[in-house]
Write a protein that holds these residues in place. Structure first.
Motif, PDB file in Angstrom:
ATOM      1  N   ARG A   1      22.793  47.836  44.098  1.00 15.30           N
ATOM      2  CA  ARG A   1      22.768  49.187  44.457  1.00 15.30           C
ATOM      3  C   ARG A   1      22.907  49.071  46.177  1.00 15.30           C
ATOM      4  N   ALA A   2      23.079  48.021  46.769  1.00 16.99           N
ATOM      5  CA  ALA A   2      23.274  48.187  48.200  1.00 16.99           C
ATOM      6  C   ALA A   2      24.544  48.417  48.366  1.00 16.99           C
ATOM      7  N   PRO A   3      24.502  49.026  49.591  1.00 13.40           N
ATOM      8  CA  PRO A   3      26.170  49.334  50.190  1.00 13.40           C
ATOM      9  C   PRO A   3      27.086  47.874  50.361  1.00 13.40           C
ATOM     10  N   ALA A   4      28.153  48.114  49.787  1.00 18.39           N
ATOM     11  CA  ALA A   4      28.845  46.740  50.028  1.00 18.39           C
ATOM     12  C   ALA A   4      29.218  46.250  51.326  1.00 18.39           C
ATOM     13  N   ARG A   5      29.251  47.196  52.167  1.00 20.43           N
ATOM     14  CA  ARG A   5      29.773  46.825  53.609  1.00 20.43           C
ATOM     15  C   ARG A   5      28.590  46.559  54.394  1.00 20.43           C
ATOM     16  N   VAL A   6      27.361  46.508  53.984  1.00 26.03           N
ATOM     17  CA  VAL A   6      26.267  45.801  54.729  1.00 26.03           C
ATOM     18  C   VAL A   6      25.740  44.520  54.338  1.00 26.03           C
ATOM     19  N   LEU A   7      26.549  43.808  53.403  1.00 23.84           N
ATOM     20  CA  LEU A   7      26.391  42.434  52.863  1.00 23.84           C
ATOM     21  C   LEU A   7      26.956  41.578  54.186  1.00 23.84           C
ATOM     22  N   SER A   8      26.497  40.346  54.187  1.00 28.17           N
ATOM     23  CA  SER A   8      26.950  39.388  55.023  1.00 28.17           C
ATOM     24  C   SER A   8      28.731  39.041  54.473  1.00 28.17           C
ATOM     25  N   PHE A   9      29.237  38.452  55.517  1.00 25.77           N
ATOM     26  CA  PHE A   9      30.800  38.059  55.080  1.00 25.77           C
ATOM     27  C   PHE A   9      30.758  37.277  53.840  1.00 25.77           C
ATOM     28  N   GLY A  10      29.610  36.330  53.745  1.00 22.74           N
ATOM     29  CA  GLY A  10      29.802  35.369  52.732  1.00 22.74           C
ATOM     30  C   GLY A  10      29.355  36.095  51.309  1.00 22.74           C
ATOM     31  N   GLU A  11      28.593  37.179  51.420  1.00 26.08           N
ATOM     32  CA  GLU A  11      28.046  37.883  50.300  1.00 26.08           C
ATOM     33  C   GLU A  11      29.392  38.907  49.854  1.00 26.08           C
ATOM     34  N   GLN A  12      30.051  39.167  50.939  1.00 27.23           N
ATOM     35  CA  GLN A  12      31.219  39.987  50.550  1.00 27.23           C
ATOM     36  C   GLN A  12      32.351  39.209  49.828  1.00 27.23           C
ATOM     37  N   GLN A  13      32.431  38.037  50.178  1.00 32.25           N
ATOM     38  CA  GLN A  13      33.327  37.313  49.453  1.00 32.25           C
ATOM     39  C   GLN A  13      32.960  37.009  48.090  1.00 32.25           C
ATOM     40  N   ARG A  14      31.625  36.665  47.862  1.00 30.32           N
ATOM     41  CA  ARG A  14      31.202  36.582  46.378  1.00 30.32           C
ATOM     42  C   ARG A  14      31.412  37.896  45.793  1.00 30.32           C
ATOM     43  N   LEU A  15      31.169  39.152  46.367  1.00 23.84           N
ATOM     44  CA  LEU A  15      31.706  40.516  45.689  1.00 23.84           C
ATOM     45  C   LEU A  15      33.012  40.489  45.473  1.00 23.84           C
ATOM     46  N   ALA A  16      33.974  39.965  46.086  1.00 26.12           N
ATOM     47  CA  ALA A  16      35.418  39.920  45.886  1.00 26.12           C
ATOM     48  C   ALA A  16      35.487  39.279  44.410  1.00 26.12           C
ATOM     49  N   LEU A  17      34.933  38.107  44.609  1.00 29.15           N
ATOM     50  CA  LEU A  17      34.984  37.291  43.421  1.00 29.15           C
ATOM     51  C   LEU A  17      34.451  37.796  42.185  1.00 29.15           C
ATOM     52  N   ALA A  18      33.192  38.453  42.351  1.00 29.25           N
ATOM     53  CA  ALA A  18      32.792  39.064  41.126  1.00 29.25           C
ATOM     54  C   ALA A  18      33.587  40.417  40.574  1.00 29.25           C
ATOM     55  N   ARG A  19      34.287  40.992  41.632  1.00 28.65           N
ATOM     56  CA  ARG A  19      35.250  41.978  41.155  1.00 28.65           C
ATOM     57  C   ARG A  19      36.445  41.436  40.250  1.00 28.65           C
ATOM     58  N   SER A  20      36.679  40.262  40.608  1.00 32.13           N
ATOM     59  CA  SER A  20      37.770  39.618  39.908  1.00 32.13           C
ATOM     60  C   SER A  20      37.313  39.112  38.751  1.00 32.13           C
ATOM     61  N   TRP A  21      36.170  38.360  38.671  1.00 35.90           N
ATOM     62  CA  TRP A  21      35.597  37.799  37.525  1.00 35.90           C
ATOM     63  C   TRP A  21      35.442  38.914  36.384  1.00 35.90           C
ATOM     64  N   ALA A  22      34.771  40.001  36.803  1.00 37.83           N
ATOM     65  CA  ALA A  22      34.580  41.092  35.658  1.00 37.83           C
ATOM     66  C   ALA A  22      36.002  41.550  35.073  1.00 37.83           C
ATOM     67  N   LEU A  23      37.119  41.245  35.762  1.00 33.55           N
ATOM     68  CA  LEU A  23      38.489  41.853  35.059  1.00 33.55           C
ATOM     69  C   LEU A  23      38.946  40.610  34.317  1.00 33.55           C
ATOM     70  N   LYS A  24      38.319  39.423  34.276  1.00 39.99           N
ATOM     71  CA  LYS A  24      38.722  38.346  33.420  1.00 39.99           C
ATOM     72  C   LYS A  24      40.103  37.996  33.472  1.00 39.99           C
ATOM     73  N   PRO A  25      40.700  37.531  34.743  1.00 43.10           N
ATOM     74  CA  PRO A  25      42.027  37.314  35.122  1.00 43.10           C
ATOM     75  C   PRO A  25      42.295  35.743  34.422  1.00 43.10           C
ATOM     76  N   GLN A  26      43.667  35.760  34.023  1.00 46.76           N
ATOM     77  CA  GLN A  26      43.996  34.319  33.579  1.00 46.76           C
ATOM     78  C   GLN A  26      44.260  33.845  34.878  1.00 46.76           C
ATOM     79  N   VAL A  27      44.836  34.288  35.940  1.00 47.67           N
ATOM     80  CA  VAL A  27      45.085  33.559  37.049  1.00 47.67           C
ATOM     81  C   VAL A  27      44.553  34.270  38.142  1.00 47.67           C
ATOM     82  N   LEU A  28      43.929  33.615  39.201  1.00 48.85           N
ATOM     83  CA  LEU A  28      43.299  34.121  40.338  1.00 48.85           C
ATOM     84  C   LEU A  28      43.931  33.360  41.442  1.00 48.85           C
ATOM     85  N   PHE A  29      44.445  34.180  42.180  1.00 47.49           N
ATOM     86  CA  PHE A  29      44.832  33.672  43.556  1.00 47.49           C
ATOM     87  C   PHE A  29      43.796  33.991  44.600  1.00 47.49           C
TER      88      PHE A  29
END
Length: 251
Positions: free
Chosen positions: A129-157
């Protein structure tokens, strides 16, 4: 049912020109399902540019980028990309993931399940429930990965996903990348960190001045590259001055 893979990805004489300067030069390669592919090379080699071409964000000036397993499907629906500095929407951590799932028209009940799963796997459950923009840079990178993982991509760049992160944050990101690969996502990633490449790579593509000079299994590349400039790069030598024409590796 899992959709058939869009791989292999085939690059056929791919070049890219901007302002009359050729930034990528006749790159040919085939990237198969399975091994984690790490793209190495000095700054300015064309690593990020190659990722964008493969992902379809830009089009080559010459040559072709083909997903040989697509069979008429839109390859973009089966892939995702995480930039070095991912964009966070002005909403909560969970809502950032929900937005990405909504674009794919995934039903809301399924979205809730996928959001919870992605947050748990990336260690962000407490931040839902936290605002995404208050996360640390490392946590934001994890969120970007979580966004991608939720989509279940066959290929991740992944474009330098741990640049400017401390060792602890880097370790967490690498664990997420490995977990995604183990679940079947093909990883194609750039990095400037040779230690990281040794830890993660199953195969290496080495670029220099827009040319693909070596494409080899990681164990063979790190044991002794066939290309002299790749060897110099592994020794930590500066290659910015090297301008002579080089012969790309044979297929």
């Amino acid at each position: 049912m899992t959709a058939p893979t869009i791989l292999p990805l085939e690059l056929q004489g791919v070049s890219f020109e901007r302002d009359r300067q050729r930034l990528l030069k006749s790159v040919s390669a085939r990237i198969a399902h399975g091994p984690k592919t790490i793209i190495l090379g000095p700054n300015g080699a064309g690593k990020s540019l190659l990722l964008r071409l493969c992902h379809g964000l830009i089009q080559p000036s010459a040559g072709a980028v083909q997903w040989l397993g697509a069979e008429g499907r839109d390859p973009l629906r089966f892939q995702a990309m995480v930039m070095q500095r991912p964009v966070m929407l002005r909403r909560s951590v969970a809502a950032n993931i929900d937005f990405a799932l909504g674009l794919r028209r995934i039903p809301r009940p399924e979205r809730r399940r996928l959001i919870g799963q992605a947050l748990e796997r990336t260690g962000l459950g407490a931040f839902a429930r936290a605002p995404a923009r208050v996360l640390s840079f490392g946590e934001q990178q994890r969120l970007a990965l979580a966004r991608s993982w939720a989509l279940k991509p066959q290929v991740l760049f992944l474009d330098e996903p741990t640049a400017n992160l401390d060792p602890a944050a880097t370790h967490v990101i690498e664990d997420v990348i490995v977990a995604m690969a183990e679940e079947g996502t093909k990883i194609i990633m750039t990095t400037h960190d040779l230690g990281q490449a040794r830890r993660l790579a199953d195969e290496v593509m080495f670029l220099h001045r827009g040319r693909l000079l070596e494409h080899a299994p990681a164990h063979a590349f790190f044991a002794g590259p066939e290309n002299a400039l790749a060897s110099a790069f592994l020794r930590g030598e500066l290659l910015w001055w090297e301008r002579r024409e080089l012969t790309p590796p044979t297929a």
